[in-house]
Scaffold this motif. Structure first.
Motif: not given
Length: 324
Positions: A297-324
């Protein structure tokens, strides 16, 4: 407007970008070959000198790194660069919020902001439990793996590890022969030995050896042979690659019941989307004997975004600044 400087630093390429805080689409993306720079700081300086945002308007710096980040000296798994956290902080300035993430931890953080248009379902199941853990797996220069645990408040928890280096198992005679071939060369055969660019080369050489042929193609040459469609060993190599990927992902699902889904990223699989959809990937993933009903039952997906690592960094940056 305040921005974050983000970078996804791999074994082959270093991707730099800017993003306004609390936004997640990387801007001014530039990709550098790591081999052209003796260290990270030379590559960073090359990017910064041409970017449109002054460093005084950079509030956060988030780097995704292809290797463990909880070391005194941070070294890359497939790249000679190295540095310390203190060197990074000093380079960008003590007033900047700085975070260093494993590269697949960064992809794990992007799961929060992926849309249905960013992924393609592989298999019959697509329903996810948004509160359940997920796996992120991706092959490129190496094999990255991370386990993501959603949180109600704050960023996802991404559990650290080097899951790409687990032992590889075989389930039939062809796979036994591939492992025997690689074991004679490497003694221990990890999943990364077959699920990476180098892994494609290893599978090709091992399958050719089974046919009595001494031949090794580079990963780009295998790609060209697949395009031409005239090399049966190349075709068999890609199919075996997907089968090994399914076996490894099935083992991960047995380790953590990831009803949040498994997300396949990296440089190889998205390039061969139609091929994985037609391959034995899901059959191999579910080939777990009496535990098949647990894994299926576990679903599997292929991530087609060109820059998922950069998107994750951008998401984390917002949390990082909010925490600071």
């Amino acid at each position: 407007m305040s921005h974050a400087l983000i970078a996804d630093l791999g074994g082959t390429n270093a991707r730099f970008a800017l993003v306004p805080l609390h936004q997640f689409v990387p801007l001014e993306v530039r990709v550098f070959s790591c081999a052209n720079y003796s260290n990270f700081f030379d590559a960073a300086a090359d990017y910064i000198k041409d970017c449109s945002v002054d460093m005084k308007d950079i509030e956060a710096v988030v780097l995704a790194i292809a290797g463990p980040v909880n070391q005194a000296v941070i070294r890359f798994s497939n790249n000679p660069w190295q540095f310390t956290r203190a060197e990074i902080q000093s380079y960008f300035g003590e007033n900047k919020a700085v975070a260093l993430l494993n590269d697949f931890d960064a992809v794990g953080h992007c799961l929060e902001i992926l849309t249905p248009d960013d992924v393609v379902v592989v298999g019959e199941h697509s329903e996810v439990d948004l509160k359940a853990p997920s796996w992120v797996v991706g092959s490129g220069t190496g094999l990255g793996v991370s386990c993501v645990v959603p949180q109600d408040n704050g960023p996802n928890i991404v559990l650290p590890g080097e899951g790409g280096h687990v032992d590889l198992s075989a389930c039939n005679e062809v796979e036994d022969q591939i492992l025997a071939f690689l074991r004679a060369r490497h003694h221990r055969v990890s999943a990364e030995r077959v699920l990476s660019g180098m892994g494609l080369e290893n599978i090709y050489e091992a399958l050719a050896w089974q046919e009595g042929i001494e031949k090794r193609l580079s990963a780009p040459e295998i790609g060209e042979a697949l395009k031409a469609g005239n090399d049966p060993i190349a075709i068999a190599t890609l199919e075996q690659f997907f089968v090994f990927l399914g076996r490894v992902i099935g083992d991960l699902v047995l380790s953590v019941e990831s009803r949040g889904g498994v997300y396949i990223a990296g440089g190889i699989v998205p390039r061969y989307l139609q091929e994985i959809l037609k391959s034995g990937f899901r059959d191999a993933m579910q080939d777990k004997g009496r535990m098949k009903a647990f894994v299926s039952p576990i679903p599997t997906f292929v991530v087609m975004s060109e820059y998922p690592g950069l998107m994750g960094c951008a998401c984390y940056a917002s949390y990082l600044v909010s925490k600071a």
